[in-house]
Write a protein that holds these residues in place. Structure first.
Motif, PDB file in Angstrom:
ATOM      1  N   HIS A 132      41.880  30.582 -29.521  1.00 10.28           N
ATOM      2  CA  HIS A 132      41.982  30.673 -28.074  1.00 10.28           C
ATOM      3  C   HIS A 132      40.980  31.683 -27.522  1.00 10.28           C
ATOM      4  CE1 HIS A 132      44.629  33.933 -29.454  1.00 10.28           C
ATOM      5  NE2 HIS A 132      44.203  34.563 -28.374  1.00 10.28           N
ATOM      6  N   ASP A 133      40.871  31.693 -26.217  1.00 10.27           N
ATOM      7  CA  ASP A 133      39.918  32.545 -25.520  1.00 10.27           C
ATOM      8  C   ASP A 133      40.672  33.123 -24.324  1.00 10.27           C
ATOM      9  OD1 ASP A 133      37.724  33.715 -24.440  1.00 10.27           O
ATOM     10  OD2 ASP A 133      36.677  31.861 -23.937  1.00 10.27           O
ATOM     11  N   HIS A 134      40.955  34.401 -24.400  1.00  8.88           N
ATOM     12  CA  HIS A 134      41.748  35.028 -23.358  1.00  8.88           C
ATOM     13  C   HIS A 134      41.005  36.258 -22.850  1.00  8.88           C
ATOM     14  CE1 HIS A 134      46.035  36.560 -22.103  1.00  8.88           C
ATOM     15  NE2 HIS A 134      45.286  36.210 -21.078  1.00  8.88           N
ATOM     16  N   ARG A 135      40.486  36.132 -21.640  1.00 13.07           N
ATOM     17  CA  ARG A 135      39.696  37.234 -21.086  1.00 13.07           C
ATOM     18  C   ARG A 135      40.220  37.652 -19.720  1.00 13.07           C
ATOM     19  NH1 ARG A 135      34.028  34.852 -21.060  1.00 13.07           N
ATOM     20  NH2 ARG A 135      35.321  32.981 -20.915  1.00 13.07           N
ATOM     21  N   LEU A 136      40.394  38.946 -19.565  1.00 11.47           N
ATOM     22  CA  LEU A 136      40.876  39.488 -18.294  1.00 11.47           C
ATOM     23  C   LEU A 136      39.708  40.126 -17.552  1.00 11.47           C
ATOM     24  CD1 LEU A 136      44.118  41.294 -19.599  1.00 11.47           C
ATOM     25  CD2 LEU A 136      43.732  38.863 -19.126  1.00 11.47           C
ATOM     26  N   PHE A 137      39.496  39.687 -16.325  1.00 15.12           N
ATOM     27  CA  PHE A 137      38.411  40.241 -15.526  1.00 15.12           C
ATOM     28  C   PHE A 137      38.978  41.145 -14.446  1.00 15.12           C
ATOM     29  CE2 PHE A 137      36.857  36.347 -17.367  1.00 15.12           C
ATOM     30  CZ  PHE A 137      35.559  36.655 -17.747  1.00 15.12           C
ATOM     31  N   GLY A 138      38.295  42.237 -14.206  1.00 16.85           N
ATOM     32  CA  GLY A 138      38.755  43.161 -13.174  1.00 16.85           C
ATOM     33  C   GLY A 138      37.902  44.416 -13.166  1.00 16.85           C
ATOM     34  N   THR A 139      38.506  45.498 -12.740  1.00 14.16           N
ATOM     35  CA  THR A 139      37.764  46.742 -12.588  1.00 14.16           C
ATOM     36  C   THR A 139      38.332  47.805 -13.517  1.00 14.16           C
ATOM     37  OG1 THR A 139      37.953  46.120 -10.261  1.00 14.16           O
ATOM     38  CG2 THR A 139      36.671  48.077 -10.775  1.00 14.16           C
ATOM     39  N   CYS A 140      37.452  48.404 -14.279  1.00 11.72           N
ATOM     40  CA  CYS A 140      37.897  49.422 -15.222  1.00 11.72           C
ATOM     41  C   CYS A 140      38.206  50.724 -14.488  1.00 11.72           C
ATOM     42  CB  CYS A 140      36.850  49.646 -16.301  1.00 11.72           C
ATOM     43  SG  CYS A 140      35.463  50.681 -15.809  1.00 11.72           S
TER      44      CYS A 140
END
Ligand SMILES: [Mn+2]
Ligand SMILES: [Mn+2]
Ligand SMILES: [Zn+2]
Ligand SMILES: [Zn+2]
Lengths: 146, 146
Positions: A132-140
């Motif tokens: 699977h491919d699970h990526r969370l995008f946002g601001t560090c």
DNA sequence: ATCCTATTCAGATTTAATCTTAATAGGATT
DNA sequence: AATCCTATTAAGATTAAATCTGAATAGGAT
């Protein structure tokens, strides 16, 4: 004493199950990938074979990566830009990624509960999970200033 | 009576928060996306503007999609091939995808628990989540024959 | 009216990934 | 051993998704 860290057993097993051969090139690629500690993309892997004994073509590298994915030797990863990134599933085991959309920083995370829920959901649909491919995008943290 | 189904409010809010303008082109793209029921890619969206009143450039479409993503008007989706796919977050709400590596079939799934765990993990790292991409690859029921 | 900045346009460019054709490897058959 | 046969690979051409470039436009401020 531990089992051999980078045994090709799972890879060979997958090849066999598909009626494919464990060729010199596939051996070479497996071996190179096995001792890579960082995230990498297909082309940088290809470049690594230049100047080594036998040349391995770009296409062979690209064709072998999905097989390594399927045999859980590597997993999809994350990196800068639009290239597909991979990484060996080593001692830190499987994990997923958060990517900062401002600075590009990549944070690795593990969540056993999510992994289990994924598996459960797949089962509900009679779907056999291979990767699977699970990526969370946002601001560090650093990019949220204030 | 329901609230307007495809209100641009969230989109406009995001633009404002970034000091960007709600231009004619961004309006047009928002509007077109709002009534799309299926998965789509950037280029097919661009093509939709041909033969309509005003022409909208490919680049504008590509530049607007991330803004729609960030304002949760659309989400990353899944489709055949290597293109990035998107879809409107409509009445069925946010969901993720399983992709059959044999036949390409796409199954949509929802899991509130996973969504919550994601959020929790992000918080652990002080990471502010804006959107995510969660895709499960494997073999669908029909492709497991036997 | 003039200036100024953000935005868009059209098409060129980049380049990640795939495709094509010919060469090679290596096992099976005679 | 020689021939045949199929899977695999090599090298470089090709494709096409996405981005970039440089000029034009819009629309608000002065
Ligand atoms: Mn990683
Ligand atoms: Mn969907
Ligand atoms: Zn950051
Ligand atoms: Zn299938």
């Amino acid at each position: 004493m531990e089992a051999a860290k980078h045994s090709p057993a799972q890879f060979q097993a997958l090849l066999e199950s598909k009626g494919l051969k464990y060729t010199y090139e596939r051996k070479m690629i497996f071996d190179e990938v096995s001792h890579l500690k960082e995230h990498f993309d297909a082309d940088s892997l290809y470049e690594r074979f230049k100047g080594k004994g036998r040349r391995i073509s770009r296409d062979t590298v690209y064709r072998t990566l999905p097989l390594l994915l399927e045999s859980h030797v590597i997993q999809k990863s994350a990196g800068a830009g639009k290239r597909e990134f991979f990484e060996r599933i080593g001692r830190k085991g499987h994990h997923d990624h958060m990517i900062c959309i401002k600075c590009g920083k990549i944070i690795e995370f593990q969540c056993e509960e999510i992994e289990k829920l994924q598996e459960k959901k797949a089962q509900e649909f009679g779907f056999k999970l291979t990767f699977h491919d699970h990526r969370l995008f946002g601001t560090c943290k650093d990019c949220q200033h204030g």
